[in-house]
Write a protein that holds these residues in place. Structure first.
Motif, PDB file in Angstrom:
ATOM      1  N   GLU A 211      61.467  66.596  76.125  1.00 43.91           N
ATOM      2  CA  GLU A 211      60.224  66.490  76.564  1.00 43.91           C
ATOM      3  C   GLU A 211      60.171  65.680  77.881  1.00 43.91           C
ATOM      4  O   GLU A 211      59.620  65.988  78.733  1.00 43.91           O
TER       5      GLU A 211
ATOM      6  N   TRP B 146      60.044  72.215  78.064  1.00 47.73           N
ATOM      7  CA  TRP B 146      58.949  72.279  76.680  1.00 47.73           C
ATOM      8  C   TRP B 146      59.456  73.480  75.940  1.00 47.73           C
ATOM      9  O   TRP B 146      59.403  73.678  74.777  1.00 47.73           O
TER      10      TRP B 146
ATOM     11  N   ALA C 188      56.131  67.387  74.138  1.00 44.51           N
ATOM     12  CA  ALA C 188      56.923  68.098  75.009  1.00 44.51           C
ATOM     13  C   ALA C 188      55.744  69.097  75.756  1.00 44.51           C
ATOM     14  O   ALA C 188      56.043  69.347  76.868  1.00 44.51           O
TER      15      ALA C 188
END
Length: 97
Positions: free
Chosen positions: A38, A43, A67
């Motif tokens: 994150e 992500w 994230a």
């Protein structure tokens, strides 16, 4: 520890080493790794780690939600959908994502 790692590649390397030596990663280590992704704005790697986790708990899901919140609202919705069958109930942190 993974949470002390300066970069996400270092965190990933620690997790891989744990697997090499047959050490079982716990939920704290896994959620720390997702959080490292994150912070690095990776992500997709956070999602991969979530899916690789045997039995993710709320902490893991919240780390993955955090994230994805700035990158992909579709992924956030997908994570929300994955929580229910695993009987993971969202909390205040989940709703902020």
């Amino acid at each position: 520890s993974i949470s002390a790692c300066q970069t996400w590649p270092m965190a990933m390397q620690l997790c891989m080493l744990a697997g090499t030596y047959s050490l079982r990663s716990n939920v704290v280590a896994l959620s720390s790794m997702i959080s490292a992704f994150e912070k690095a704005r990776r992500w997709s790697l956070a999602i991969q780690q979530l899916h690789a986790t045997e039995a993710p708990n709320l902490t893991c899901f919240n780390a993955a939600l955090a994230a994805c919140k700035d990158a992909s609202w579709l992924m956030v919705l997908e994570i929300w959908r994955e929580m229910r069958p695993m009987q993971v109930l969202p909390d205040a942190i989940s709703y902020r994502c």
